[in-house]
Design an enzyme around this catalytic site. Structure first.
Site, PDB file in Angstrom:
ATOM      1  N   PRO A 209       0.715  -1.245  -0.021  1.00 17.61           N
ATOM      2  CA  PRO A 209      -0.040  -0.067   0.033  1.00 17.61           C
ATOM      3  C   PRO A 209       0.800   1.016   0.015  1.00 17.61           C
ATOM      4  CG  PRO A 209      -0.657  -1.693   1.619  1.00 17.61           C
ATOM      5  CD  PRO A 209       0.483  -1.951   1.136  1.00 17.61           C
ATOM      6  N   GLU A 210       0.406   2.266  -0.707  1.00 12.46           N
ATOM      7  CA  GLU A 210       1.009   3.525  -0.792  1.00 12.46           C
ATOM      8  C   GLU A 210       0.643   4.078   0.825  1.00 12.46           C
ATOM      9  OE1 GLU A 210       2.546   4.759  -3.680  1.00 12.46           O
ATOM     10  OE2 GLU A 210       1.822   3.108  -4.526  1.00 12.46           O
TER      11      GLU A 210
ATOM     12  N   LYS B  38       4.445   4.032   6.186  1.00 16.41           N
ATOM     13  CA  LYS B  38       3.507   3.074   5.852  1.00 16.41           C
ATOM     14  C   LYS B  38       3.348   2.038   7.227  1.00 16.41           C
ATOM     15  CE  LYS B  38       4.689   2.642   1.270  1.00 16.41           C
ATOM     16  NZ  LYS B  38       5.290   1.837   0.097  1.00 16.41           N
TER      17      LYS B  38
ATOM     18  N   ARG C 280      13.712  -8.698  -2.128  1.00 15.75           N
ATOM     19  CA  ARG C 280      12.479  -8.417  -3.020  1.00 15.75           C
ATOM     20  C   ARG C 280      12.977  -8.535  -4.547  1.00 15.75           C
ATOM     21  NH1 ARG C 280      10.401  -3.324  -1.057  1.00 15.75           N
ATOM     22  NH2 ARG C 280       9.632  -4.856   0.714  1.00 15.75           N
TER      23      ARG C 280
END
Length: 292
Positions: free
Chosen positions: A2-3, A51, A255
């Protein structure tokens, strides 16, 4: 992932629902926290930092949550069905007399002293949606961006140690609006472009912070909300060239490359080799131009 505006909105909604009230149920189902019961504690406030989300309690502790890729908090009226996911995905239940906050898929959930919140966020850059945002914070983000001139802009924008809040969506859209390739190194940006990168990052997050829809074009229509994000293979809204996609390393060792969206005509600069396309360029998509 999510931003920052998604986490900000979740925090504000939870604050409005829970703050100032005693928890009638405070169940934590995360494996590390199952022995804790928060019932009887009063929620002082719920705040977001980039975040990260902190639910601060009156006993001097904070419940920290991070959404990662799929975590979320849902609010319900008592007695209404919970539809955020299967029962086994629930990690926290915070209930007050007229609201129930249910946390789904919260892989990162911790209970810690409020005075030690910096353990989780002290290393982060300025919060683009922070209440303390101002000229000093803006200048600090510009300084942190310039600190590694050999770094690709797309990777720098995703680095929460530079500024917190930008995810893959806003990375793509900020690079488009500034008119540079995501693979442009920070050292190749002009002072004006560095300033614009920071200004657009703040502006887009702020303008979407109070609604679930995330528009960067000024249009809330489902097919016209973004300039290039998730528009790979379709026509650029400005020049009719084809929006391209390619993987870009965000610098994280654990990642895989993230997908970068860009228009090679509107965003000059380095990029991976592109597949040759034949035939006519697609017609420009309908939709209003940006009103910013």
């Amino acid at each position: 992932m999510p931003e920052g505006d998604t986490v900000f909105l979740a925090g504000r909604r939870m604050h409005d629902a829970l703050a100032g009230q005693e928890l009638t149920r405070g169940e934590l189902r995360h494996p590390r926290l199952v022995e804790h019961d928060l019932a009887g504690r009063t929620v002082l406030e719920v705040v977001s930092v980039g975040k990260h989300l902190f639910t601060r309690l009156d006993d001097g502790t904070s419940l920290h949550s991070h959404f990662r890729m799929d975590g979320t908090w849902h609010l319900y009226r008592p007695g209404r069905p919970w539809r955020g996911g299967p029962e086994h995905s629930i990690r926290a239940i915070l209930e007050v007399p007229d609201r129930v906050a249910v946390g789904y898929r919260l892989h990162d959930l911790d209970l810690l002293p409020t005075e030690r919140e910096d353990t989780w966020v002290g290393h982060l850059g300025p919060d683009l949606l922070g209440d303390d945002w101002g000229p000093d914070a803006e200048a600090e983000v510009e300084r942190l961006l310039r600190a590694d001139p050999a770094r690709e802009l797309g990777a720098a924008l995703l680095d929460q140690r530079v500024a917190c809040g930008v995810g893959n969506l806003y990375k793509a859209e900020v690079c488009f609006l500034v008119g540079v390739s995501p693979w442009t190194t920070v050292g190749d940006l002009t002072d004006r472009q560095v300033h614009d990168v920071v200004a657009w990052s703040r502006k887009l997050l702020l303008r979407n912070a109070w609604r679930p829809e995330q528009s960067t074009t000024g249009d809330l229509g489902g097919n016209a909300q973004h300039w290039v994000f998730e528009r790979g293979g379709r026509g650029c809204r400005r020049c009719r060239d084809v929006v391209r996609t390619a993987g870009q390393d965000d610098g994280s060792p654990d990642r895989e490359d993230r997908i970068a969206y860009f228009c090679p005509t509107c965003q000059p600069g380095p990029h991976p080799p592109l597949e040759r396309r034949r035939g006519r360029r697609p017609q420009q998509q309908s939709g209003r131009q940006a009103r910013y």
